[in-house]
Design a protein around this motif. Structure first.
Motif, PDB file in Angstrom:
ATOM      1  N   GLU A 164      16.676  -2.501   2.135  1.00 52.07           N
ATOM      2  CA  GLU A 164      16.346  -1.368   3.002  1.00 52.07           C
ATOM      3  C   GLU A 164      14.947  -1.487   3.590  1.00 52.07           C
ATOM      4  O   GLU A 164      14.522  -0.603   4.336  1.00 52.07           O
ATOM      5  CB  GLU A 164      16.447  -0.051   2.207  1.00 52.07           C
ATOM      6  N   TRP A 218      20.080  -4.377   8.483  1.00 53.55           N
ATOM      7  CA  TRP A 218      18.915  -3.673   9.062  1.00 53.55           C
ATOM      8  C   TRP A 218      19.193  -3.291  10.505  1.00 53.55           C
ATOM      9  O   TRP A 218      18.858  -2.184  10.943  1.00 53.55           O
ATOM     10  CB  TRP A 218      17.695  -4.590   8.999  1.00 53.55           C
ATOM     11  N   ASN A 221      21.420  -0.212  10.644  1.00 55.48           N
ATOM     12  CA  ASN A 221      20.683   1.033  10.384  1.00 55.48           C
ATOM     13  C   ASN A 221      19.838   1.436  11.580  1.00 55.48           C
ATOM     14  O   ASN A 221      19.731   2.629  11.912  1.00 55.48           O
ATOM     15  CB  ASN A 221      19.804   0.877   9.148  1.00 55.48           C
ATOM     16  N   GLU A 222      19.235   0.440  12.248  1.00 55.89           N
ATOM     17  CA  GLU A 222      18.418   0.749  13.417  1.00 55.89           C
ATOM     18  C   GLU A 222      19.279   1.278  14.571  1.00 55.89           C
ATOM     19  O   GLU A 222      18.881   2.194  15.297  1.00 55.89           O
ATOM     20  CB  GLU A 222      17.646  -0.506  13.867  1.00 55.89           C
ATOM     21  N   CYS A 223      20.469   0.725  14.745  1.00 55.12           N
ATOM     22  CA  CYS A 223      21.347   1.165  15.846  1.00 55.12           C
ATOM     23  C   CYS A 223      21.878   2.582  15.597  1.00 55.12           C
ATOM     24  O   CYS A 223      22.138   3.343  16.556  1.00 55.12           O
ATOM     25  CB  CYS A 223      22.512   0.197  16.019  1.00 55.12           C
ATOM     26  N   ARG A 224      22.039   2.950  14.345  1.00 58.06           N
ATOM     27  CA  ARG A 224      22.527   4.302  14.047  1.00 58.06           C
ATOM     28  C   ARG A 224      21.507   5.366  14.433  1.00 58.06           C
ATOM     29  O   ARG A 224      21.863   6.533  14.656  1.00 58.06           O
ATOM     30  CB  ARG A 224      22.870   4.414  12.563  1.00 58.06           C
ATOM     31  N   THR A 225      20.262   4.993  14.445  1.00 59.41           N
ATOM     32  CA  THR A 225      19.228   5.977  14.787  1.00 59.41           C
ATOM     33  C   THR A 225      19.096   6.190  16.286  1.00 59.41           C
ATOM     34  O   THR A 225      18.376   7.080  16.734  1.00 59.41           O
ATOM     35  CB  THR A 225      17.867   5.522  14.220  1.00 59.41           C
ATOM     36  N   LEU A 226      19.754   5.348  17.076  1.00 61.70           N
ATOM     37  CA  LEU A 226      19.663   5.474  18.530  1.00 61.70           C
ATOM     38  C   LEU A 226      20.602   6.593  19.010  1.00 61.70           C
ATOM     39  O   LEU A 226      21.759   6.684  18.598  1.00 61.70           O
ATOM     40  CB  LEU A 226      20.017   4.152  19.204  1.00 61.70           C
ATOM     41  N   THR A 227      20.145   7.454  19.897  1.00 59.91           N
ATOM     42  CA  THR A 227      20.953   8.524  20.517  1.00 59.91           C
ATOM     43  C   THR A 227      20.767   8.448  22.019  1.00 59.91           C
ATOM     44  O   THR A 227      19.917   7.714  22.535  1.00 59.91           O
ATOM     45  CB  THR A 227      20.501   9.903  20.013  1.00 59.91           C
ATOM     46  N   SER A 230      17.351   9.663  22.985  1.00 58.11           N
ATOM     47  CA  SER A 230      16.267   8.727  22.673  1.00 58.11           C
ATOM     48  C   SER A 230      16.866   7.348  22.442  1.00 58.11           C
ATOM     49  O   SER A 230      17.497   7.103  21.414  1.00 58.11           O
ATOM     50  CB  SER A 230      15.504   9.191  21.416  1.00 58.11           C
ATOM     51  N   CYS A 231      16.698   6.500  23.405  1.00 56.46           N
ATOM     52  CA  CYS A 231      17.306   5.162  23.303  1.00 56.46           C
ATOM     53  C   CYS A 231      16.255   4.088  23.525  1.00 56.46           C
ATOM     54  O   CYS A 231      16.420   3.183  24.330  1.00 56.46           O
ATOM     55  CB  CYS A 231      18.423   5.046  24.342  1.00 56.46           C
ATOM     56  N   SER A 234      13.175  -1.077  20.017  1.00 55.80           N
ATOM     57  CA  SER A 234      11.919  -1.711  19.608  1.00 55.80           C
ATOM     58  C   SER A 234      11.999  -3.228  19.799  1.00 55.80           C
ATOM     59  O   SER A 234      13.095  -3.794  19.813  1.00 55.80           O
ATOM     60  CB  SER A 234      11.615  -1.392  18.141  1.00 55.80           C
TER      61      SER A 234
END
Length: 251
Positions: A164, A218, A221-227, A230-231, A234
């Motif tokens: 994680e 990883w 997890n990073e893609c799940r935080t994208l909406t 807010s897209c 990084s």
């Protein structure tokens, strides 16, 4: 017969008489004809005689021969005593010389032994130096080999990390190094180091699999935080997606 002339009751030899036929006359003539100033031996003898013949008496003249013999014996005894001391001194010197000779022989033997030991030590030192040089070369080759085909402990820690934990630029550098090692190790398979090459290739393949698995999770997890609101992607996520293209299934 010699002619004798009687003069007043005294007999005398005539000039033509044979005086040389009388032994006593010959001795007297010889003594009278002797010139002491030219006879050095006689002068030395008389001088020595005058040192102990003090009284010219009948008894002294009779004992002269014995006195001379006793004095000669005394001188010889003194001479013997003096040479006895000289002999003892020479014997002492000879003992010292013998001791010095023994000491020199002992030192020579020790020097010879030391020389042999030194030569043996020099030979051993030369061999050790040559062996040391060979070991240094081998160590340099081993270090170069490890630097070329192995990861350091820090690089292993960066690559494995935690499932994680975040990813950094260093992770991708180490991952690229693992990929490069995996490609370079193929050269070892063409040499007599095939066993080492296969082991390294297997190790790098396993590290790649675990690293891509960590990268895949990883990235998920990073893609799940994208909406939609807010897209922002990084640079690390972009770099991760580019790295996953080497594993099409994961990509």
């Amino acid at each position: 017969m010699a002619e004798v002339e009687v003069n007043g009751g005294n007999a005398a030899l005539l000039p033509g008489s044979t005086q040389s036929s009388n032994p006593l006359s010959r001795k007297l003539n010889k003594i009278l004809e002797t010139r002491l100033d030219n006879d050095k031996e006689m002068l030395e003898a008389l001088k020595a005689l005058s040192s102990f013949f003090a009284e010219n008496s009948l008894r002294s003249r009779r004992n002269l021969r014995g006195d001379i013999e006793r004095r000669s014996l005394s001188i010889n005894e003194e001479f013997v005593n003096i040479f006895k001391n000289v002999k003892e001194e020479l014997e002492s010197i000879n003992e010292d010389v013998q001791a010095m000779s023994s000491c020199c022989q002992d030192m020579t033997s020790r020097l010879k032994a030391a020389k042999e030991q030194t030569q043996d030590l020099i030979g051993k030192t030369t061999k050790l130096q040559a062996e040391n040089q060979r070991l240094e070369v081998r160590a340099q080759v081993a270090d170069a080999f490890l630097d070329k085909f192995q990861l350091t402990s820090d690089e292993m820690h960066i690559l494995r990390g935690t499932h994680e934990g975040p990813l950094t630029e260093d992770f991708f550098k180490v991952l690229a190094k693992v990929k490069q090692i995996h490609n370079d190790v193929k050269l070892l398979l063409r040499t007599n180091q095939q066993t080492a090459g296969l082991e390294i290739m297997e190790q790098m393949a396993l590290l790649q699999e675990t690293s891509y698995e960590r990268l895949y999770r990883w990235a998920q997890n990073e893609c799940r935080t994208l909406t939609q609101e807010s897209c922002d992607i990084s640079p690390i996520l972009s770099q991760a997606m580019g790295a996953l293209q080497d594993r099409l299934v994961l990509y």
